[in-house]
Design a protein around this motif. Structure first.
Motif, short mmCIF file in Angstrom:
data_model
loop_
_atom_site.label_atom_id
_atom_site.label_comp_id
_atom_site.label_asym_id
_atom_site.label_seq_id
_atom_site.Cartn_x
_atom_site.Cartn_y
_atom_site.Cartn_z
N THR A 46 -42.07 17.04 15.50
CA THR A 46 -42.08 16.60 16.90
C THR A 46 -41.18 15.71 16.79
O THR A 46 -40.73 15.88 17.57
CB THR A 46 -43.28 15.51 17.76
OG1 THR A 46 -43.99 13.79 16.40
CG2 THR A 46 -45.29 16.25 17.63
N THR A 49 -37.38 18.53 16.47
CA THR A 49 -36.85 18.97 17.56
C THR A 49 -35.55 20.10 17.25
O THR A 49 -35.00 21.18 17.14
CB THR A 49 -36.79 18.79 19.02
OG1 THR A 49 -38.74 18.06 18.86
CG2 THR A 49 -37.01 20.23 19.88
N CYS A 65 -48.55 23.01 11.89
CA CYS A 65 -47.57 21.48 12.61
C CYS A 65 -46.99 21.63 13.96
O CYS A 65 -46.47 22.48 14.56
CB CYS A 65 -45.84 22.77 11.55
SG CYS A 65 -46.13 22.20 9.76
N MET A 67 -45.29 19.90 16.83
CA MET A 67 -44.04 20.30 17.49
C MET A 67 -43.72 20.27 18.74
O MET A 67 -44.73 20.67 19.25
CB MET A 67 -43.11 21.53 16.71
CG MET A 67 -43.31 23.14 17.28
SD MET A 67 -43.00 24.21 16.07
CE MET A 67 -43.78 24.44 14.80
N ALA A 72 -41.34 24.50 19.75
CA ALA A 72 -42.70 25.72 19.31
C ALA A 72 -42.40 26.87 19.84
O ALA A 72 -42.35 28.47 19.47
CB ALA A 72 -43.62 25.57 19.54
N ARG A 76 -40.74 31.04 17.40
CA ARG A 76 -42.27 32.01 18.20
C ARG A 76 -40.70 33.13 18.54
O ARG A 76 -41.20 34.52 18.18
CB ARG A 76 -42.79 31.71 19.36
CG ARG A 76 -44.53 30.83 18.50
CD ARG A 76 -45.02 31.50 19.32
NE ARG A 76 -46.38 30.34 18.93
CZ ARG A 76 -46.35 29.35 19.61
NH1 ARG A 76 -45.84 28.20 19.78
NH2 ARG A 76 -47.77 29.02 18.96
N VAL A 82 -46.69 30.85 13.83
CA VAL A 82 -46.84 29.43 14.08
C VAL A 82 -48.69 29.58 13.98
O VAL A 82 -49.48 29.94 15.71
CB VAL A 82 -46.32 28.72 15.86
CG1 VAL A 82 -46.69 27.40 15.66
CG2 VAL A 82 -45.19 29.15 15.40
N PRO A 84 -51.18 26.89 15.06
CA PRO A 84 -51.29 25.27 15.68
C PRO A 84 -52.02 24.48 15.39
O PRO A 84 -52.98 24.82 14.23
CB PRO A 84 -51.30 25.14 17.23
CG PRO A 84 -52.13 26.44 17.34
CD PRO A 84 -51.49 27.70 16.54
#
Length: 382
Positions: A46, A49, A65, A67, A72, A76, A82, A84
């Motif tokens: 987080t 970024t 992870c 974020m 995110a 993608r 990803v 979550p």
């Protein structure tokens, strides 16, 4: 929380595509400017970024992870996968490192053992196992595979000696003190001690390895302190608190490995193993423990579980399915020839096979280091 600064016994991550700490993430981004093809396991991103928005993440995989939403969405779009974080779980199925004692026993001082990560995970295991929930089964499998991966990375190139024995061996007994002296002696020869990670003989061997860097009197004092809580019954809280008092009074102890399981939930992990690979699946844990004992296995007096471990280890030695047979030392002649006569059967299996020169029976733990060295030398000269 996982302590990213814990020492690693094996190789560095330099040529590894797996990223398991924020420090490793920063090093990869700074040095390569790209995360393409990397696997990032259970790292809180987080606060990264900008790095995620700037770096190429083509073919990357982010497992558990956290974020920010825009980061995110961007990764993608790059084609990264990803997975979550999963909320409301007492454990992390994507973890990149083994457990530490502090992590598993977090909350012990405030609410007792019942509120710790270890106890809550066992409670979740019991509930979901009864429900036969396929989603929970998948999470357990993911977790155990991640633990095995972390264990392999930690022990890469490290000589490991296993110490097996029963959980019933109580603190304050001469047998417990002997197992602790054994763990210390083995650690001082440069071997990494690995156990089943539970109480009794397992804890004693991990305690000995923890005591290895300290002066000899430290172990005697620690044994006296631990004897005030001789067993994990009736109170796991008191039993664990005594161990953490030892760790607090004598910090910076030696490293060792504990490989316990939630399958035997009544049996808590001991806090003296610096790295704990705890599994849901006991079969995976048993085989993985023995397979990683590359420098030999010592079998202290035990019951059904220890007998099973003797022959679980003897089978690949018999067929040489893992290469050169690993040394096996059984301790306590009367126990293994009269009370539970595993030794005669082991000798019969070993007759006329290469494992014959790699097994021995000794009377006491004091004989083990020399016996192990002798068996190792016999294998090297063969």
């Amino acid at each position: 929380m996982v302590n990213a600064e814990r020492p690693r016994l094996g190789s560095s991550f330099d040529d590894d595509r797996e990223i398991e700490t924020l420090e490793e993430f920063d090093q990869v981004v700074t040095r390569r400017g790209s995360l393409a093809g990397h696997r990032v396991q259970s790292v809180d991103l987080t606060g990264r970024t900008f790095a995620l928005l700037s770096a190429d993440t083509t073919g990357a995989m982010f497992l558990g992870c956290a974020m920010e939403p825009d980061a995110a969405a961007k990764v993608r779009t790059d084609g990264a996968l990803v997975f979550p974080p999963i909320p409301d779980l007492p454990f992390d199925p994507y973890r990149g490192l083994l457990y530490s004692p502090d992590e598993l026993f977090d909350g012990l001082d405030d609410g007792g053992y019942e509120v710790t990560c270890d106890a809550l995970t066992y409670e979740w295991f019991q509930e979901t196992k009864a429900d036969r929930d396929i989603y929970a089964s998948m999470l357990r499998a993911l977790h155990d595979d991640a633990v095995s991966d972390a264990l392999d990375e930690l022990l890469n190139g490290v000589p490991v000696v296993g110490v097996m024995g029963g959980h019933a061996m109580g603190r304050g007994t001469e047998a417990y003190a002997g197992a602790a002296r054994l763990g210390r002696a083995l650690a001082r020869t440069g071997l990494t001690v690995a156990t089943g990670g539970g109480p009794g003989a397992m804890e004693a061997a991990n305690l000995g390895a923890y005591a290895a860097p300290h002066p000899d009197p430290m172990l005697d004092e620690a044994l006296e302190l631990l004897a005030k809580a001789p067993s994990f019954t009736p109170s796991v809280t008191d039993w664990a608190a005594a161990a953490f008092e030892v760790r607090s009074r004598w910090p910076r102890g030696g490293d060792s490995i504990g490989i316990p399981t939630w399958f035997y939930g009544h049996e808590p992990p001991n806090p003296f193993a610096g790295h704990i690979a705890k599994y849901f699946a006991n079969a995976t844990r048993e085989d993985g423990l023995l397979a990683r004992c590359t420098a030999g296995v010592v079998f202290l007096p035990g019951a059904a579980g220890t007998v099973q471990e003797i022959f679980d280890n003897a089978t690949p030695n018999y067929y040489e399915s893992r290469g050169e047979p690993t040394p096996m030392v059984l301790v306590d002649r009367a126990h293994w020839t009269e009370k539970l006569p595993a030794w005669p059967l082991l000798r019969a299996l070993a007759d006329s096979r290469s494992m014959d020169a790699r097994i021995t029976l000794v009377d006491s733990v004091d004989e083990v280091p020399q016996a192990l060295a002798r068996l190792t030398a016999s294998g090297q000269s063969a």
